[in-house]
Design a protein around this motif. Structure first.
Motif, PDB file in Angstrom:
ATOM      1  N   GLN A 157     -65.962  39.132  -7.607  1.00 34.05           N
ATOM      2  CA  GLN A 157     -66.094  40.445  -8.268  1.00 34.05           C
ATOM      3  C   GLN A 157     -64.922  40.718  -9.199  1.00 34.05           C
ATOM      4  O   GLN A 157     -65.105  41.095 -10.362  1.00 34.05           O
ATOM      5  N   PHE A 158     -63.725  40.545  -8.684  1.00 30.66           N
ATOM      6  CA  PHE A 158     -62.533  40.851  -9.478  1.00 30.66           C
ATOM      7  C   PHE A 158     -62.194  39.724 -10.449  1.00 30.66           C
ATOM      8  O   PHE A 158     -61.319  39.892 -11.293  1.00 30.66           O
ATOM      9  N   GLY A 159     -62.893  38.623 -10.331  1.00 29.73           N
ATOM     10  CA  GLY A 159     -62.697  37.504 -11.251  1.00 29.73           C
ATOM     11  C   GLY A 159     -63.792  37.402 -12.289  1.00 29.73           C
ATOM     12  O   GLY A 159     -64.079  36.293 -12.776  1.00 29.73           O
ATOM     13  N   GLY A 160     -64.434  38.530 -12.593  1.00 32.14           N
ATOM     14  CA  GLY A 160     -65.447  38.540 -13.651  1.00 32.14           C
ATOM     15  C   GLY A 160     -66.813  38.076 -13.213  1.00 32.14           C
ATOM     16  O   GLY A 160     -67.665  37.761 -14.053  1.00 32.14           O
ATOM     17  N   GLY A 161     -67.066  38.032 -11.898  1.00 34.20           N
ATOM     18  CA  GLY A 161     -68.379  37.631 -11.408  1.00 34.20           C
ATOM     19  C   GLY A 161     -68.644  36.145 -11.497  1.00 34.20           C
ATOM     20  O   GLY A 161     -69.797  35.700 -11.415  1.00 34.20           O
ATOM     21  N   GLN A 162     -67.586  35.350 -11.658  1.00 37.09           N
ATOM     22  CA  GLN A 162     -67.749  33.915 -11.866  1.00 37.09           C
ATOM     23  C   GLN A 162     -67.643  33.130 -10.553  1.00 37.09           C
ATOM     24  O   GLN A 162     -67.100  33.601  -9.552  1.00 37.09           O
ATOM     25  N   SER A 163     -68.172  31.915 -10.595  1.00 35.49           N
ATOM     26  CA  SER A 163     -67.975  30.982  -9.488  1.00 35.49           C
ATOM     27  C   SER A 163     -66.498  30.596  -9.422  1.00 35.49           C
ATOM     28  O   SER A 163     -65.791  30.621 -10.432  1.00 35.49           O
ATOM     29  N   HIS A 164     -66.048  30.243  -8.231  1.00 32.01           N
ATOM     30  CA  HIS A 164     -64.640  29.865  -8.091  1.00 32.01           C
ATOM     31  C   HIS A 164     -64.466  28.967  -6.872  1.00 32.01           C
ATOM     32  O   HIS A 164     -65.360  28.860  -6.022  1.00 32.01           O
ATOM     33  N   THR A 165     -63.304  28.334  -6.792  1.00 32.86           N
ATOM     34  CA  THR A 165     -62.969  27.471  -5.661  1.00 32.86           C
ATOM     35  C   THR A 165     -61.679  27.965  -5.021  1.00 32.86           C
ATOM     36  O   THR A 165     -60.737  28.342  -5.721  1.00 32.86           O
ATOM     37  N   LEU A 166     -61.655  27.971  -3.694  1.00 32.30           N
ATOM     38  CA  LEU A 166     -60.432  28.349  -2.979  1.00 32.30           C
ATOM     39  C   LEU A 166     -60.050  27.246  -2.002  1.00 32.30           C
ATOM     40  O   LEU A 166     -60.837  26.361  -1.706  1.00 32.30           O
ATOM     41  N   ASN A 167     -58.834  27.325  -1.536  1.00 35.19           N
ATOM     42  CA  ASN A 167     -58.308  26.364  -0.566  1.00 35.19           C
ATOM     43  C   ASN A 167     -58.499  26.907   0.840  1.00 35.19           C
ATOM     44  O   ASN A 167     -58.089  28.039   1.133  1.00 35.19           O
ATOM     45  N   LEU A 168     -59.081  26.104   1.702  1.00 35.38           N
ATOM     46  CA  LEU A 168     -59.260  26.497   3.092  1.00 35.38           C
ATOM     47  C   LEU A 168     -58.316  25.681   3.965  1.00 35.38           C
ATOM     48  O   LEU A 168     -58.291  24.454   3.888  1.00 35.38           O
ATOM     49  N   THR A 169     -57.521  26.365   4.778  1.00 30.38           N
ATOM     50  CA  THR A 169     -56.536  25.704   5.639  1.00 30.38           C
ATOM     51  C   THR A 169     -57.203  25.151   6.890  1.00 30.38           C
ATOM     52  O   THR A 169     -57.981  25.852   7.551  1.00 30.38           O
ATOM     53  N   LEU A 170     -56.887  23.909   7.214  1.00 27.54           N
ATOM     54  CA  LEU A 170     -57.356  23.288   8.456  1.00 27.54           C
ATOM     55  C   LEU A 170     -56.155  22.976   9.337  1.00 27.54           C
ATOM     56  O   LEU A 170     -55.110  22.543   8.850  1.00 27.54           O
ATOM     57  N   PHE A 171     -56.319  23.196  10.628  1.00 29.57           N
ATOM     58  CA  PHE A 171     -55.320  22.745  11.599  1.00 29.57           C
ATOM     59  C   PHE A 171     -55.941  21.540  12.297  1.00 29.57           C
ATOM     60  O   PHE A 171     -56.602  21.666  13.325  1.00 29.57           O
TER      61      PHE A 171
END
Length: 553
Positions: free
Chosen positions: A366-380
């Protein structure tokens, strides 16, 4: 309609509902059931039993996949398949019996205990990310604050000294050749706690923040630092503990806090011996060459399809900022609310983490202009290859990239299931991490465009019961405050469960973003999480007018 109350009632119905379970009829079903009994809190299983409705999550799912090979069961992309076919009979139908997979056997190598050993990929990234001249440099620290009217300084010092002696990674330092080394017991690692006196709580809080900023601006190596602020009439204490992420991951910190609380309250107690070290684990764990090759091939094919990080409005270019100053926003969902959200997840075969991740990704979009995006997910990512793997402390962290594509035609549950399948695929190919993916993508689009500085960290399912009812009696209690910092990160979402409540915090580099934007984003996240009890509908949300104006510019 009170959606939270309805969901809580539904959860109780699901919990106490008596299912008529069909008898297991095949050898594969029986073998699979044995593994489910090991992992899940159940007394009876049948063909209809659902892994996620019974309390399974992504962490337990990855542990199950590891156990499959050890018990002669195999299948194509078993993790992804489990998320698609979570009932016992359906999942069993995708597996076949074969040879038992021989996994590594970890042994303690006492003669090499104090010899240097390589940093992990994430440790190396954390360490190099603090190099002067790099943008957004800072320490890798987690600040925890406790407050109470009683605190025995001698007992506090003694307890932490016992833990420093017990855990090798509390006596580790980094060498000049990008390695780490555990030191023998010495005066260098003797716990010394200096008590400072202040007139009132506000002064103590300012002193802790000053201490935090100073510590986080330095290239510190010690795994643990402690500051005690005494204020008022002398009976009030604010205890600040600074943990170093290079040496300790989130689970390790929770484990240390558990042992601290146990020993502080019962000094006569002897903790069980640990017959393995972090060095043993790091130097002996080796990924299968074919597994690495398959993972590299999978991510190479996805490099150009992975969207960039969320295109959030910014008032400063990240590459021009030499140092990161983080601020925190936090919220906790009371037990009833969190109970209701878990009920909604359970009803649809989703993990609670996935539901929260979906809401987080939606806000970023929403705050990124309604665009697709990628985030980093932390794994233990602790592989359960030794009885003491769960008892050692260190940085077992890895990262996987997860992409999100907004779609207004999808309900929340449809979005979450889509994201859950993608996460399963990412976990299937976690033999190479997000660091490798970013490095390879940088060759195609440049370093800045390939960076994934927005992070999602959850210890749900790992530490839910670890600290339950631990900090009581004479111990100070957890209090609002605290902070974390990681080099080159813009925003880190963190969450954990404690005593039945959900605690969420955002640590972010405030100066990167327009004024009030992070406040609006965080408020929007809390609003969306409140809506998660009715996951059959799309999220109902609207970008604040102030942010619409920012977007229009």
């Amino acid at each position: 309609v009170d959606r939270k109350q309805l969901a809580a009632q539904l959860f109780l119905q699901l919990t106490h509902q008596e299912h008529v379970l069909s008898r297991l009829t095949t050898e594969v079903e029986s073998k699979l059931a044995e593994l489910w009994y090991q992992l899940l809190p159940v007394n009876e299983l049948g063909k209809e039993s659902n892994f996620f409705e019974l309390g399974g999550d992504s962490l337990l799912a990855t542990q199950l996949v590891t156990l499959l090979g050890q018990h002669g069961l195999s299948g194509k992309q078993p993790l992804r398949t489990l998320f698609i076919h979570p009932t016992l009979a359906d999942f069993a139908s995708t597996l076949s019996l074969g040879e038992t997979e021989q996994l590594a056997v970890l042994v303690h190598q006492d003669e090499q205990r104090f010899e240097p050993f390589p940093l992990t990929e994430v440790q190396s990234a954390y360490w190099l990310g603090q190099t002067p001249g790099m943008p957004l440099t800072c320490g890798t620290h987690y600040l925890l604050e406790l407050q109470g009217e009683k605190l025995d300084i001698d007992k506090l010092t003694w307890t932490w000294q016992q833990l420093v002696n017990r855990h090798d990674m509390l006596r580790a330092t980094i060498t000049n050749d990008n390695c780490q080394r555990v030191h023998e017991y010495s005066q260098k690692f003797k716990i010394n706690i200096d008590i400072q006196q202040y007139l009132h709580l506000a002064q103590a809080q300012i002193a802790i923040q000053t201490w935090w900023q100073q510590s986080n601006s330095e290239h510190l190596q010690q795994a643990l630092s402690i500051k005690v602020c005494q204020y008022g009439n002398g009976d009030n204490y604010r205890l600040a503990i600074l943990f170093n992420y290079i040496m300790l991951d989130g689970y390790s910190i929770m484990l240390l806090l558990k042992e601290f609380a146990t020993l502080y309250q019962k000094q006569e107690l002897s903790l069980p011996d640990i017959s393995l070290t972090f060095r043993d684990y790091v130097t002996q764990i080796k990924s299968n060459e074919q597994t690495i090759k398959d993972a590299e091939s999978y991510w190479q094919q996805r490099l150009l399809d992975l969207p960039p990080t969320a295109q959030l409005p910014m008032v400063k270019e990240p590459t021009t900022m030499s140092h990161s100053l983080f601020t925190r926003r936090s919220h906790n969902f009371k037990a009833e609310q969190w109970f209701a959200i878990k009920a909604a997840a359970k009803q649809h075969g989703l993990t609670p983490s996935i539901l929260i991740l979906t809401a987080y990704a939606e806000v970023l979009s929403q705050f990124g202009g309604g665009q697709s995006h990628t985030l980093n997910l932390t794994l233990f990512d602790r592989q359960n290859l030794h009885p003491d793997v769960a008892h050692i402390v260190g940085d077992f962290t890895s990262l996987v990239p997860v992409a999100f594509s907004p779609d207004t035609s999808l309900s929340t549950v449809e979005h979450a299931k889509k994201l859950q399948i993608q996460l399963a695929e990412a976990l299937e190919h976690r033999a190479v991490s997000s660091i490798w993916v970013q490095r390879e993508k940088a060759k195609l689009v440049g370093r800045s465009a390939a960076a994934l500085p927005i992070v999602f960290t959850s210890t749900l399912g790992m530490t839910d019961d670890l600290l339950a009812n631990t900090f009581s009696g004479e111990l100070p209690s957890f209090t609002p405050g605290g902070l974390s910092a990681t080099p080159q990160v813009w925003l880190d979402h963190q969450m954990y469960e404690l005593n039945g409540e959900l605690f969420i915090s955002w640590d972010a580099v405030e100066d990167l973003f327009p004024e009030s934007m992070l406040d609006n984003m965080f408020a929007q996240l809390i609003n969306l999480i409140d809506q998660l009890v009715d996951v059959n509908k799309p999220f109902i949300c609207q970008l604040p007018e102030s942010q619409q104006q920012v977007r229009s510019k």
